[in-house]
Motif scaffolding. Structure first.
Motif, PDB file in Angstrom:
ATOM      1  N   MET A  81       0.814  -1.204   0.000  1.00 48.80           N
ATOM      2  CA  MET A  81       0.000   0.000   0.000  1.00 48.80           C
ATOM      3  C   MET A  81       0.859   1.271   0.000  1.00 48.80           C
ATOM      4  SD  MET A  81      -3.256  -0.192  -0.309  1.00 48.80           S
ATOM      5  CE  MET A  81      -4.593  -1.396  -0.231  1.00 48.80           C
ATOM      6  N   ARG A  82       1.882   1.293   0.847  1.00 46.37           N
ATOM      7  CA  ARG A  82       2.691   2.507   0.922  1.00 46.37           C
ATOM      8  C   ARG A  82       3.487   2.766  -0.360  1.00 46.37           C
ATOM      9  NH1 ARG A  82       7.087   5.306   1.944  1.00 46.37           N
ATOM     10  NH2 ARG A  82       6.938   7.086   3.380  1.00 46.37           N
ATOM     11  N   PRO A  83       4.249   1.793  -0.885  1.00 46.83           N
ATOM     12  CA  PRO A  83       4.993   2.092  -2.114  1.00 46.83           C
ATOM     13  C   PRO A  83       4.114   2.323  -3.329  1.00 46.83           C
ATOM     14  CG  PRO A  83       5.225  -0.224  -1.527  1.00 46.83           C
ATOM     15  CD  PRO A  83       4.580   0.453  -0.364  1.00 46.83           C
ATOM     16  N   VAL A  84       2.888   1.795  -3.312  1.00 42.88           N
ATOM     17  CA  VAL A  84       1.968   2.056  -4.426  1.00 42.88           C
ATOM     18  C   VAL A  84       1.384   3.450  -4.319  1.00 42.88           C
ATOM     19  CG1 VAL A  84      -0.320   1.478  -5.352  1.00 42.88           C
ATOM     20  CG2 VAL A  84       1.372  -0.330  -5.002  1.00 42.88           C
ATOM     21  N   LEU A  85       0.946   3.843  -3.127  1.00 46.84           N
ATOM     22  CA  LEU A  85       0.262   5.122  -2.954  1.00 46.84           C
ATOM     23  C   LEU A  85       1.201   6.296  -2.721  1.00 46.84           C
ATOM     24  CD1 LEU A  85      -2.762   3.975  -0.749  1.00 46.84           C
ATOM     25  CD2 LEU A  85      -2.719   4.410  -3.212  1.00 46.84           C
ATOM     26  N   ARG A  86       2.459   6.014  -2.353  1.00 44.68           N
ATOM     27  CA  ARG A  86       3.441   7.085  -2.114  1.00 44.68           C
ATOM     28  C   ARG A  86       4.615   6.909  -3.062  1.00 44.68           C
ATOM     29  NH1 ARG A  86       3.394   8.751   3.335  1.00 44.68           N
ATOM     30  NH2 ARG A  86       5.131  10.137   2.768  1.00 44.68           N
ATOM     31  N   ASP A  87       5.208   8.012  -3.514  1.00 46.66           N
ATOM     32  CA  ASP A  87       6.372   7.938  -4.397  1.00 46.66           C
ATOM     33  C   ASP A  87       7.461   8.853  -3.858  1.00 46.66           C
ATOM     34  OD1 ASP A  87       8.203   8.235  -6.720  1.00 46.66           O
ATOM     35  OD2 ASP A  87       6.640   7.130  -7.780  1.00 46.66           O
ATOM     36  N   ASP A  88       8.630   8.275  -3.590  1.00 50.08           N
ATOM     37  CA  ASP A  88       9.704   9.056  -2.985  1.00 50.08           C
ATOM     38  C   ASP A  88      10.747   9.510  -4.000  1.00 50.08           C
ATOM     39  OD1 ASP A  88      10.861   6.656  -3.577  1.00 50.08           O
ATOM     40  OD2 ASP A  88      11.561   6.210  -1.542  1.00 50.08           O
ATOM     41  N   ARG A  89      10.436   9.374  -5.312  1.00 47.74           N
ATOM     42  CA  ARG A  89      11.362   9.858  -6.340  1.00 47.74           C
ATOM     43  C   ARG A  89      10.919  11.236  -6.809  1.00 47.74           C
ATOM     44  NH1 ARG A  89      11.608   4.373  -4.991  1.00 47.74           N
ATOM     45  NH2 ARG A  89      13.278   3.325  -6.139  1.00 47.74           N
ATOM     46  N   PRO A  90      11.582  12.297  -6.360  1.00 53.83           N
ATOM     47  CA  PRO A  90      11.164  13.660  -6.733  1.00 53.83           C
ATOM     48  C   PRO A  90      11.509  13.998  -8.176  1.00 53.83           C
ATOM     49  CG  PRO A  90      13.194  13.749  -5.477  1.00 53.83           C
ATOM     50  CD  PRO A  90      12.753  12.310  -5.461  1.00 53.83           C
ATOM     51  N   THR A  91      10.913  15.055  -8.678  1.00 48.58           N
ATOM     52  CA  THR A  91      11.219  15.569 -10.010  1.00 48.58           C
ATOM     53  C   THR A  91      11.471  17.070  -9.901  1.00 48.58           C
ATOM     54  OG1 THR A  91       8.927  16.123 -10.524  1.00 48.58           O
ATOM     55  CG2 THR A  91       9.653  13.894 -11.081  1.00 48.58           C
ATOM     56  N   ARG A  92      11.892  17.663 -11.003  1.00 51.22           N
ATOM     57  CA  ARG A  92      12.026  19.109 -11.030  1.00 51.22           C
ATOM     58  C   ARG A  92      10.645  19.752 -11.140  1.00 51.22           C
ATOM     59  NH1 ARG A  92      17.569  20.454 -14.451  1.00 51.22           N
ATOM     60  NH2 ARG A  92      18.795  18.720 -13.609  1.00 51.22           N
ATOM     61  N   PRO A  93      10.483  20.963 -10.640  1.00 55.16           N
ATOM     62  CA  PRO A  93       9.167  21.620 -10.603  1.00 55.16           C
ATOM     63  C   PRO A  93       8.457  21.724 -11.948  1.00 55.16           C
ATOM     64  CG  PRO A  93      10.696  22.784  -9.185  1.00 55.16           C
ATOM     65  CD  PRO A  93      11.514  21.772  -9.939  1.00 55.16           C
ATOM     66  N   TRP A  94       9.199  21.882 -13.051  1.00 58.92           N
ATOM     67  CA  TRP A  94       8.561  22.090 -14.351  1.00 58.92           C
ATOM     68  C   TRP A  94       7.673  20.911 -14.760  1.00 58.92           C
ATOM     69  CZ3 TRP A  94       8.708  18.888 -18.461  1.00 58.92           C
ATOM     70  CH2 TRP A  94       9.741  17.950 -18.538  1.00 58.92           C
ATOM     71  N   VAL A  95       7.897  19.725 -14.189  1.00 61.27           N
ATOM     72  CA  VAL A  95       7.116  18.539 -14.563  1.00 61.27           C
ATOM     73  C   VAL A  95       5.647  18.715 -14.180  1.00 61.27           C
ATOM     74  CG1 VAL A  95       6.939  16.016 -14.310  1.00 61.27           C
ATOM     75  CG2 VAL A  95       9.181  17.106 -14.355  1.00 61.27           C
ATOM     76  N   ARG A  96       5.359  19.693 -13.310  1.00 59.37           N
ATOM     77  CA  ARG A  96       3.957  19.965 -12.951  1.00 59.37           C
ATOM     78  C   ARG A  96       3.120  20.351 -14.161  1.00 59.37           C
ATOM     79  NH1 ARG A  96       5.925  23.776  -8.044  1.00 59.37           N
ATOM     80  NH2 ARG A  96       6.533  22.134  -6.574  1.00 59.37           N
ATOM     81  N   VAL A  97       3.793  20.733 -15.250  1.00 61.54           N
ATOM     82  CA  VAL A  97       3.063  21.098 -16.463  1.00 61.54           C
ATOM     83  C   VAL A  97       2.245  19.911 -16.983  1.00 61.54           C
ATOM     84  CG1 VAL A  97       4.868  20.457 -18.146  1.00 61.54           C
ATOM     85  CG2 VAL A  97       3.278  22.291 -18.669  1.00 61.54           C
TER      86      VAL A  97
END
Length: 266
Positions: A81-97
């Motif tokens: 449940m935790r690794p499916v519902l949570r992701d600890d690999r961040p990205t750069r802010p622009w990916v919010r596009v």
């Protein structure tokens, strides 16, 4: 000499781990529930489209609801449940596009007039059905699929690639009901899978991509299947244009998805 991997083993954290063959069996079972369940419901109701509330309930809600329960039942059994519902690999802010463009296409792509003609009950049932699609497919492919690939030590680039390819490939089963048109659909779905993977990454979980996936399918259906006269709805072009727009952005920015610190550490 390395220890041979069992079909179902444990990770160092104590949660269960899937081999690729077992993951394939899980995906096949998921697809069988949807495809065979849909065919059964169609046979029982005698309706092969989604133009009525009854057709959506029996043809979508029931098989998709069972498939959704199966997906999260597997996740719970594996202790994921935790690794499916949570992701600890961040990205750069622009990916919010990526999720922002999806949201714009959804808001302006929905055929509100057609929904008004169909009525509130039909709209709610279709909305629930498409959320079942979103949560089920994201749970299976961006959830279980991503965790399986990460557990096998793949880089994030390969996790994104292979989870998207598998996602597209399984849609070839739509050839059962849609014939050769399933092939271009599978290609487009693979691309969409990559967008949903990035949404998972940038939102740090599997919730936003699940909701957006369902709403995106809802948007597409309002512009096509539920129109009795099948007239062209221009709003449908927005979700279609989403693909080349995001593909172009990601082609240009593909090397700057991960934070600088993560890239330098490779």
């Amino acid at each position: 000499m390395s220890r041979p991997e069992t079909a179902l083993s444990s990770t160092p954290t104590g949660r269960r781990r899937l081999s690729y063959p077992v993951f394939a069996l899980v995906v096949i079972a998921y697809l069988a529930i949807i495809q065979l369940g849909g065919l059964l419901m169609t046979a029982l109701t005698g309706e092969d489209d989604f133009l009525s509330t009854r057709a959506v309930f029996y043809g979508m809600i029931i098989p998709l609801g069972v498939a959704l329960a199966f997906t999260y039942g597997v996740i719970a059994y594996l202790g994921w449940m935790r690794p499916v519902l949570r992701d600890d690999r961040p990205t750069r802010p622009w990916v919010r596009v990526v999720p922002i463009v999806f949201l714009v296409a959804i808001v302006f792509g929905i055929n509100y007039s057609a929904l008004a003609d169909k009525g509130l009950l039909y709209t709610l049932v279709l909305l629930i059905a498409t959320q079942f699609v979103g949560w089920g497919e994201e749970g299976m492919f961006r959830g279980i699929g991503v965790v399986v690939l990460r557990d096998h030590g793949l880089t994030e680039g390969k996790v994104a690639l292979w989870s998207s390819i598998v996602f597209g490939a399984v849609h070839l089963t739509n050839g059962i009901t849609h014939g050769a048109s399933a092939l271009p659909q599978a290609i487009m779905v693979s691309l969409a899978g990559y967008f949903f993977y990035l949404t998972r990454r940038v939102t740090r979980g599997n919730t936003v991509n699940s909701v957006l996936h369902g709403l995106f399918d809802f948007t597409l259906l309002t512009g096509t299947s539920i129109l009795i006269d099948q007239a062209l709805y221009l709003g449908t072009l927005l979700p279609i244009l989403l693909y080349p727009v995001l593909a172009t952005v990601l082609l240009v920015k593909r090397r700057s998805i991960d934070p600088a610190s993560a890239t330098e550490g490779r």
